[in-house]
Design an enzyme around this catalytic site. Structure first.
Site, PDB file in Angstrom:
ATOM      1  N   PRO A 169       0.827  -1.378  -0.028  1.00  0.00           N
ATOM      2  CA  PRO A 169      -0.019   0.256   0.146  1.00  0.00           C
ATOM      3  C   PRO A 169       0.889   1.179   0.029  1.00  0.00           C
ATOM      4  CG  PRO A 169       0.044  -0.895   2.195  1.00  0.00           C
ATOM      5  CD  PRO A 169       0.717  -1.940   1.349  1.00  0.00           C
ATOM      6  N   CYS A 170       1.341   1.605  -1.054  1.00  0.00           N
ATOM      7  CA  CYS A 170       2.326   2.765  -1.314  1.00  0.00           C
ATOM      8  C   CYS A 170       1.350   4.065  -1.048  1.00  0.00           C
ATOM      9  CB  CYS A 170       3.330   2.950  -2.349  1.00  0.00           C
ATOM     10  SG  CYS A 170       2.210   2.320  -3.917  1.00  0.00           S
TER      11      CYS A 170
END
Length: 202
Positions: A169-170
């Protein structure tokens, strides 16, 4: 044309075309282990995604506006030229992403093939994966968690080239001043992902 000829043509190196392989050819290739990478698409609130997996696990998630052919060419060059359209091996990934988009899943439980990550990017994205659902941290904090406190710009580059967005989850990494920073899928998608999580966290 024999079955063997059809399989050989279906698995010929180069960017594959989804409509060039009849379903029975894809099924036979999958049964015989002739495809090293399979791919499919998924429509969601952030647009169409291209998903790809190897026998090790999910190897690529791309936003469709990156262009399907460039994504498949990258996979052919960096993973294997034996790339085949086949949705069935990606059923679990597609289901978990659907559950995430609807707020019914906060943690992915997928096997991942991380071969497209360099060592530093792997550390950065491992740190990113530890950010709780619905929370955000800064680029500087992620760089520190990856063992390079001064490398926040390099961390930003690693996040920008994340081959597995959403699952790694950047989008949960923001600028120190509270701004969104950047995102490979565009800032509107980043806002949407954060909004999905904000609506279902807690």
């Amino acid at each position: 044309m024999t079955d063997e000829d059809a399989l050989e043509r279906a698995l010929r190196p180069g960017p594959p075309q989804a409509d060039a392989r009849p379903p029975e050819i894809a099924a036979q290739a999958a049964r015989e282990g002739l495809a090293d990478v399979v791919y499919a698409t998924l429509d969601g609130p952030v647009g169409r995604l291209v998903l790809a997996a190897s026998p090790r696990g999910l190897v690529r998630i791309a936003y469709a506006d990156e262009g399907e052919e460039p994504v498949l060419a990258e996979l052919a060059a960096r993973v294997s030229p034996r790339v085949l359209a086949d949705a069935r091996p990606l059923d679990r990934a597609r289901r978990e992403l659907d559950e995430y988009f609807s707020g019914r899943r906060q943690r992915f439980e997928l096997d991942l093939d991380r071969r497209l990550l360099g060592p530093f990017a792997d550390r950065v994205l491992t740190a990113t994966a530890a950010i709780p659902y619905g929370a955000t941290v800064t680029y500087r904090e992620v760089a520190g968690a990856a063992g390079s406190p001064r490398g926040f710009r390099a961390a930003g580059n690693a996040l920008g080239s994340n081959p597995l967005p959403i699952v790694l989850p950047c989008h949960r990494v923001i600028a120190s001043g509270g701004g969104l920073g950047g995102y490979t899928g565009g800032l509107e998608r980043k806002r949407m992902l954060l909004a999905i999580e904000a609506g279902h966290a807690g």
